[in-house]
Design an enzyme around this catalytic site. Sequence first.
Site, PDB file in Angstrom:
ATOM      1  N   SER A  74       8.096  19.588  36.244  1.00 18.18           N
ATOM      2  CA  SER A  74       8.768  20.874  36.446  1.00 18.18           C
ATOM      3  C   SER A  74       8.202  21.505  37.710  1.00 18.18           C
ATOM      4  O   SER A  74       7.310  20.937  38.352  1.00 18.18           O
ATOM      5  CB  SER A  74       8.521  21.786  35.250  1.00 18.18           C
ATOM      6  OG  SER A  74       7.190  22.266  35.303  1.00 18.18           O
ATOM      7  N   LYS A  75       8.693  22.682  38.019  1.00 18.72           N
ATOM      8  CA  LYS A  75       8.267  23.375  39.251  1.00 18.72           C
ATOM      9  C   LYS A  75       6.756  23.544  39.320  1.00 18.72           C
ATOM     10  O   LYS A  75       6.189  23.627  40.399  1.00 18.72           O
ATOM     11  CB  LYS A  75       8.945  24.740  39.333  1.00 18.72           C
ATOM     12  CG  LYS A  75      10.431  24.634  39.619  1.00 18.72           C
ATOM     13  CD  LYS A  75      10.823  25.446  40.861  1.00 18.72           C
ATOM     14  CE  LYS A  75      12.173  25.044  41.392  1.00 18.72           C
ATOM     15  NZ  LYS A  75      13.280  25.565  40.610  1.00 18.72           N
ATOM     16  N   ARG A  76       6.112  23.610  38.148  1.00 20.76           N
ATOM     17  CA  ARG A  76       4.653  23.778  38.143  1.00 20.76           C
ATOM     18  C   ARG A  76       3.953  22.632  38.872  1.00 20.76           C
ATOM     19  O   ARG A  76       2.843  22.773  39.367  1.00 20.76           O
ATOM     20  CB  ARG A  76       4.129  23.807  36.703  1.00 20.76           C
ATOM     21  CG  ARG A  76       4.167  25.163  36.051  1.00 20.76           C
ATOM     22  CD  ARG A  76       3.630  25.084  34.641  1.00 20.76           C
ATOM     23  NE  ARG A  76       4.365  24.088  33.859  1.00 20.76           N
ATOM     24  CZ  ARG A  76       3.803  23.051  33.256  1.00 20.76           C
ATOM     25  NH1 ARG A  76       2.509  22.843  33.335  1.00 20.76           N
ATOM     26  NH2 ARG A  76       4.532  22.210  32.556  1.00 20.76           N
ATOM     27  N   HIS A  77       4.586  21.468  38.869  1.00 18.54           N
ATOM     28  CA  HIS A  77       3.947  20.288  39.459  1.00 18.54           C
ATOM     29  C   HIS A  77       4.260  20.114  40.941  1.00 18.54           C
ATOM     30  O   HIS A  77       3.838  19.155  41.557  1.00 18.54           O
ATOM     31  CB  HIS A  77       4.387  19.034  38.707  1.00 18.54           C
ATOM     32  CG  HIS A  77       4.093  19.094  37.248  1.00 18.54           C
ATOM     33  ND1 HIS A  77       5.069  19.238  36.307  1.00 18.54           N
ATOM     34  CD2 HIS A  77       2.924  19.071  36.581  1.00 18.54           C
ATOM     35  CE1 HIS A  77       4.508  19.275  35.108  1.00 18.54           C
ATOM     36  NE2 HIS A  77       3.216  19.184  35.247  1.00 18.54           N
ATOM     37  N   GLY A  78       5.026  21.031  41.484  1.00 21.43           N
ATOM     38  CA  GLY A  78       5.447  20.903  42.879  1.00 21.43           C
ATOM     39  C   GLY A  78       6.936  21.118  42.922  1.00 21.43           C
ATOM     40  O   GLY A  78       7.593  21.177  41.876  1.00 21.43           O
TER      41      GLY A  78
END
Length: 490
Positions: free
Chosen positions: A254-258
């Site tokens: 998800s966006k948390r990972h990049g």
Amino acid sequence: MDKEMRVRFAPSPTGPFHIGGARSALFNWLLARKMGGKFVLRIEDTDRKRSTPESEENIKSALKWLGITWDEGVDVGGPYGPYHQMERLGIYKKYTDRLLAEGKAYYCYCTPEELEAERQAELKAGEMPRYSGKCRNLTEEQRKQYEAEGRKPSIRLRVPADEKIVVHDMVRGDVEFDSNGIGDFVIVKSDGIPTYNYAVVIDDYLMHITHVIRAEEHLSNTPRQLLVYEALGFEKPVFGHISLILGTDHTKMSKRHGATSVQAYRDQGYLPEGIDNFLALLGWAPEGEEEIFTMEEACREFSMDRVAKNPAVFDIKKLNWINGQHIRRLTPEAFFELAKPFMIRAGYMTGSETGEKLAWLERVVATAQTQVDYGAQVPEKVAMYFTDEVEFENDEARAVLSAETVPLVLRSLLAEFEALPEVTHDSVKGCFKKVQKANKLKGQQVYMPFRVALTGNQHGPELAEMIPLLGVDRTEKRILSTLKKAGIAL
Ligand code: GLU
């Protein structure tokens, strides 16, 4: 002779083009190239609320940027078009009429409210929610009654009970499903638009797709699709579901990972060859140890046998490393082009420079080629050529300047530089040697303080490369401003 391999990528144009979609497209493309087959691009735009022309453009432009070109499909055409599903409604209707006539599909008049109530009741009773089959055997009379009420029917596929449905998957082996868990599902919605699981089968069949390679998320859709193949009497393709992409913490990417969209990486100055290389490694591995390769090399080596079952991990550090390796391989001209928009945005150039100014900018930018992983990092690496302010990277760097010999070293070097008739790589190097020798110092004692005083960093490009670019005046200015900051008198 085996029949030609035909694969497809069939995105729904409903938002930014996701890295996972690009990976599916790439695997299909690599396989088609390797096997001398065809790669088809079909746009699955039946979700009228969420599909947008911008998203379709974005997908096509990202694919082109990545070098994933299609042999048939939207824009380029081909023998089995049209390639937008919304242009194929007449085709689907023909098959739906057949299924209805054969009693393999039926009209369902249940309203969304009724279906929801049914679902809730099933959930309450601890059952797996699925359609009850209420409209399975309506009489002509009942149908007329519903029609008279103005209800708009959807069309459902009659799903046989107690059947084992086995997906023979190239990546996962045989995966078994139970038809009882599926229930009669909608193939055409009440607005006449087919559902994904229905249209995809007709299209894959009519487009002569031999291998359906897609993300694992779709594995649970496959038994429904197999039921449609059965009902229509179509020959089935080979399926291969490539693993989920997880973040480094092993939760769904998800966006948390990049950033998750291809565009975001493009905007940051990643290279298509870097992204392709990284995507290829998300679930596939070449035989040898080498992790850096071109698309051509990947094409030659690609095989579904080496596509892994276990989840792929999206590690941004690895992407950065891979992209950095591809940056090193660029010609200086190509690197300059990559850096240019970021240099302009930073206010370091306008883009209309010519002559000496342009040549200087090219040399400045070239110093960053070995240091950055993507284009957006260039301005910070060359900032020293555009400001006279020096920032220490950390206390350790600052501490380098407290050595006793520092004022002497810096003073002597500046004097040497000022006296140079020509400031070049070699003449600057000569100055360092001279000061080191005259004061009987180690190289470290001469280079390191000068580097820190000039750049604030303990690492960076060669000083003899930087100083001629900066010029002696600016070099001196920067050194003096650092020393002032550190409270050191020359
Ligand atoms: N339109 C589907 C998607 O974008 C295609 C899935 C498939 O490849 O069958 O997820």
